[in-house]
Motif scaffolding. Sequence first.
Motif, PDB file in Angstrom:
ATOM      1  N   VAL A  17       0.939  -0.937  -0.014  1.00 51.13           N
ATOM      2  CA  VAL A  17       0.008  -0.126  -0.274  1.00 51.13           C
ATOM      3  C   VAL A  17       1.016   1.360   0.014  1.00 51.13           C
ATOM      4  O   VAL A  17       1.905   1.418   0.621  1.00 51.13           O
ATOM      5  CB  VAL A  17      -0.901  -0.136   1.050  1.00 51.13           C
ATOM      6  N   ARG A  37      -5.613   2.660   6.678  1.00 49.12           N
ATOM      7  CA  ARG A  37      -6.874   3.169   6.411  1.00 49.12           C
ATOM      8  C   ARG A  37      -7.842   2.047   5.625  1.00 49.12           C
ATOM      9  O   ARG A  37      -8.774   2.219   5.337  1.00 49.12           O
ATOM     10  CB  ARG A  37      -7.109   4.431   5.540  1.00 49.12           C
ATOM     11  N   THR A  90      -6.651  -4.389   4.019  1.00 48.39           N
ATOM     12  CA  THR A  90      -7.876  -5.414   4.407  1.00 48.39           C
ATOM     13  C   THR A  90      -8.800  -5.627   3.414  1.00 48.39           C
ATOM     14  O   THR A  90      -9.379  -6.860   2.920  1.00 48.39           O
ATOM     15  CB  THR A  90      -8.685  -4.815   5.483  1.00 48.39           C
ATOM     16  N   GLU A  92       6.654  -9.008   7.377  1.00 51.84           N
ATOM     17  CA  GLU A  92       6.683  -8.853   8.783  1.00 51.84           C
ATOM     18  C   GLU A  92       5.905  -9.996   9.460  1.00 51.84           C
ATOM     19  O   GLU A  92       4.756 -10.390   8.750  1.00 51.84           O
ATOM     20  CB  GLU A  92       6.167  -7.374   9.283  1.00 51.84           C
TER      21      GLU A  92
END
Length: 406
Positions: free
Chosen positions: A86, A93, A97, A121
């Motif tokens: 992103v 924000r 997702t 990560e």
Amino acid sequence: MSEFHVRAVAEGEQRACLELLQQSLHSRPMSDEAWEKMAPSWPAAGKFAAFDDHATPVGIASSFDTELTVPGGRKLVTSAVDGVAVRADRTRRGILTTMMAAQLEDMAARGVPLAALHASEGVIYGRFGYGAATYGKSVLVERPRAELHDGVGREGTVRFLTPAEAVERVPALYRRFAGERPGFVARPEMWWPGFFDRLVTGDMGYRVAVHSGPDGEDGFVVYQTIDLRDRQAPERGALLDIREMHAATPRAWAGLWRFLLSVDLVSAVAGRGRPMDEPIAELLTDPRAVNTTEVIDDLWVRLVDVLAALTARTYGTAEPVVLEVLDRQLPDNNGRYVVGPKGVERTTADADLRLAVDTLASLYLGHGFFEHQALAGRVEVVDAAAVARADALFHTARAPWCGTFF
Ligand SMILES: CC(C)(COP(=O)(O)OP(=O)(O)OC[C@H]1O[C@@H](n2cnc3c(N)ncnc32)[C@H](O)[C@@H]1OP(=O)(O)O)[C@@H](O)C(=O)NCCC(=O)NCCS
């Protein structure tokens, strides 16, 4: 009005999406020539992106379909998620997702039972139902101390391939070796130009060596050497850094190690992401010549269709257990499953163990133990006797390992 909308990437939009990915991963901008090399490995198919009001991509979630070997040897269709980012000015924000939801729904609608990825990560993907299912270790072998036991075979030979030969021959070799270890992913045609060909034909000095045994070529290694010498320490020699190494048999694998440890002016041999059960110390007269410098999660797996995924693998010997699975993103997976050596089916019987789909994913390929996940509260134990049974059913003697970056 939403600041973004997520949709499938259309033809012609791939380069902007790849540039977004590279920028987010802090890579240098790509030249036209570099894009031309990457383009075959970066088709529009399998990609979802988030676009702003000016149709500029601000998020990307890419995948391609391949196969993953599961315990017992079956190869299951798997969406390999190979690029997620992103834009830095649009994070936190909900863009990731939304893209993950679109991607998972698409996989489920297409009947793809598994998804897999390598995570930048460790805290990102559990919430989307992924679990760390294979691990790899980094090793550093001190060459001056690394003497092989007399019993390590000497029958094989090793020779270098030119870059052009490597590009031509190694894909077929990989296809022959890959498959029997849980966690292996098949490398489709489009994987090779972007990863392997670029590596071995580039200017980083990678060498490709092939091992031949009694039945012909049966292993290969890709490595580079890094000169560690300076005026103060001319004796340091070079570090031989293994990029990848695959072999059809344990003897071929040992033959490749014999070769790597024989290269002159090398002070240490290093490898990252090696299988957890790679028995290098056992080959050597002094096991302390091998330092394990890191253990890191390797492949993260997502059970998109829990019943199909559980049914595809084999199990150890124990009485069956009833698992109750919770899946927030794909609720069709919610429910109880009886798992035993004879197979898997949905059941209305009471649960022995309850767990979320990401925890199940981390145990699916045979790594780890229900007992340890229960200690962390990630498995709710209804029947204490079921924990050991579940471990006997799921855990595999051979460590699962992916061995392919994507
Ligand atoms: C990782 C990344 C894709 C997350 O995108 P995003 O749009 O900010 O994620 P979302 O807003 O949908 O966040 C969803 C949740 O994950 C959490 N999260 C996302 N990225 C996280 C991170 N790097 N560390 C910790 N938590 C993270 C968010 O806080 C949020 O939590 P909440 O639901 O409890 O509020 C983005 O930060 C990025 O592109 N990073 C650089 C490239 C990268 O690491 N890509 C992944 C390659 S595998």
